[in-house]
Design an enzyme around this catalytic site. Structure first.
Site, PDB file in Angstrom:
ATOM      1  N   SER A 156       0.996  -1.302   0.059  1.00 45.79           N
ATOM      2  CA  SER A 156       0.060   0.069  -0.151  1.00 45.79           C
ATOM      3  C   SER A 156       0.795   1.238  -0.024  1.00 45.79           C
ATOM      4  O   SER A 156       1.602   1.505  -1.000  1.00 45.79           O
ATOM      5  CB  SER A 156      -1.050  -0.079   1.272  1.00 45.79           C
ATOM      6  N   ASP A 184      -9.756  -4.251  -5.225  1.00 48.84           N
ATOM      7  CA  ASP A 184      -9.077  -3.006  -4.662  1.00 48.84           C
ATOM      8  C   ASP A 184      -9.258  -1.780  -5.580  1.00 48.84           C
ATOM      9  O   ASP A 184      -8.935  -1.834  -6.820  1.00 48.84           O
ATOM     10  CB  ASP A 184      -7.700  -3.335  -4.838  1.00 48.84           C
ATOM     11  N   HIS A 229      -7.847  -4.855  -1.115  1.00 47.08           N
ATOM     12  CA  HIS A 229      -6.700  -4.237  -0.613  1.00 47.08           C
ATOM     13  C   HIS A 229      -6.448  -4.564   0.677  1.00 47.08           C
ATOM     14  O   HIS A 229      -7.362  -4.796   1.695  1.00 47.08           O
ATOM     15  CB  HIS A 229      -6.910  -2.542  -0.662  1.00 47.08           C
TER      16      HIS A 229
END
Length: 308
Positions: free
Chosen positions: A154, A252, A282
């Site tokens: 991320s 995501d 995600h």
């Protein structure tokens, strides 16, 4: 395929967000509260030790994971995720452990400074500084002088891309691989920029409407979304960067920007492998690696590093 049923069960229990900026202290405390006691943390490794990296950015806390006893190791420097304001050495301890176990590399996890207390580019400078420190202190770390990979999930993936770019521009050519797990590479957050921002806007954990408020601490601290060190996809010339493994998740909102970044790397002549995990959302590397088909991401990372 549909969202994995185990993920779907947990996502269904999440309260509906109001998409305001989170309470920093409360969010961090909740994350830390889910970390298991030290004695219960897995996988088990030969050694795990906290240390301090003395870098040009200052002293940075790191945690060093040694998978097995050996004469020398390749190194992997890992940057945790958390929208630049959360996440820690502890919340992502299991990720670093799994990377060490499966790759056989010595992993250095970076406890970089976070927003809002420390404004951009503090966290980025810490990450870059630790990579340079690892190379400069290779003898002490038992580095084999060959593999020096960087990895992050991320916002940690954002730092991976930015560190690779900074290293290239500085003429530091020791980074051998960059591994980006569902990276955030475009902090513009215009909902029309990528189809996945609309396709996966709601119902999968991370929601498109929550992206801007969750990243607001970073942006408000001076991280300009037009800056390629903030939004790496905006870098004009991606040539000369290290080979990359880019992992994305089917459900995501950030899926398409990660895959477009991979395409742009490939167009610039960078050797790129893209791997989209079906049924995943995600954060699956941190949150759902207990599901066998998603733990495979660590095995895939090991295979990628091994064949290179």
């Amino acid at each position: 395929m549909a969202l994995h049923p185990e993920i779907a069960k947990i996502v269904a229990t999440l309260p509906k967000g109001d998409h305001s900026a989170p309470d920093v202290a409360g969010w961090r405390a909740a994350e830390e509260g889910r970390v298991p006691p030290l004695a219960e943390r897995t996988p088990r490794l030969h050694a795990v030790a906290d240390a301090t990296a003395e870098t040009s950015a200052g002293n940075v806390p790191v945690r060093i994971y040694t998978p097995v006893e050996a004469d020398a190791y390749g190194l992997l420097v890992y940057f945790h995720g958390g929208a630049f304001f959360s996440g820690s050495l502890d919340t992502h301890d299991h990720v670093a452990r799994s990377l060490a176990k499966e790759t056989g590399l010595k992993v250095v996890s970076v406890g970089y400074r976070r927003a809002p207390e420390d404004a951009f580019p503090a966290g980025l400078e810490d990450c870059y500084g630790v990579v340079r420190w690892a190379a400069e202190n290779g003898e002490d770390l038992g580095w084999d002088g060959r593999t020096l990979a960087i990895a992050g999930d991320s916002s940690g993936g954002t730092f991976v891309a930015a560190v690779a770019a900074k290293a290239h521009d500085d003429g530091f050519d020791r980074i051998t691989h960059q591994i980006l797990y569902y990276p955030s590479v475009d902090l513009d957050f215009d909902i029309d920029r990528y189809a996945s921002l609309r396709e996966n806007a709601e119902g999968y954990g991370l929601e498109t409407a929550g992206l801007k408020p969750h990243n607001s601490f970073y942006i408000d601290g001076g991280a300009d979304p037009a800056d390629p060190l903030v939004s790496p996809i905006k870098r004009a010339d991606l040539s000369g960067l290290p080979p990359a493994l880019v992992v994305t998740a089917e459900y995501d909102p950030l899926r398409d920007e990660g895959e477009l970044y991979a395409s742009r790397l490939r167009e610039a002549g960078v050797d790129v492998t893209v791997s989209r995990y079906a049924g995943a959302n995600h954060g699956f590397v941190q949150n759902f690696s207990w599901i066998p088909e998603y733990y495979r991401v660590f095995e895939e990372t090991a295979a990628y590093l091994g064949r290179r």
